[in-house]
Design an enzyme around this catalytic site. Sequence first.
Site, short mmCIF file in Angstrom:
data_model
loop_
_atom_site.label_atom_id
_atom_site.label_comp_id
_atom_site.label_asym_id
_atom_site.label_seq_id
_atom_site.Cartn_x
_atom_site.Cartn_y
_atom_site.Cartn_z
N HIS A 163 42.16 39.62 45.68
CA HIS A 163 42.23 40.28 44.37
C HIS A 163 43.45 39.79 43.59
O HIS A 163 43.36 39.51 42.39
CB HIS A 163 42.28 41.80 44.55
N ASP A 184 37.67 43.04 40.09
CA ASP A 184 37.84 44.41 40.56
C ASP A 184 36.63 44.87 41.36
O ASP A 184 36.78 45.54 42.39
CB ASP A 184 38.08 45.35 39.38
#
Length: 137
Positions: A65, A111
Amino acid sequence: LVAVCVSLLGAANIPPQPLNLQQFKNMIQCAGTRTWTAYINYGCYCGKGGSGTPVDKLDRCCYTHDHCYNQADSIPGCNPNIKTYSYTCTQPNITCTRTADACAKFLCDCDRTAAICFASAPYNINNIMISASNSCQ
């Protein structure tokens, strides 16, 4: 009354949370059973910053991420901290809304992928608040 005023003045100095972070928190809630706070200070990469080798699958989700957000910085005008996007949540499914906005699409995908990864990764309580100098080489 004075205490309330002083309290409110103190609260006025608290910076607002970036909207994108709030969206990410909501995605985490949608995809899994743990709250977003479970991922603060987990492993070497969950939370602010990161270094070394991820300690497990969940930490690797955070590592990925972080790198996804770094890639988003290369999209002209794309700021992962403030850019918002649209998505739908039908627990545990997350769908990013189609958009012509390349930054919004990219960040939503970052996300979404992380939230799904968090939900599927084992959670090891021994990896909370680990010593970065000892464990994150």
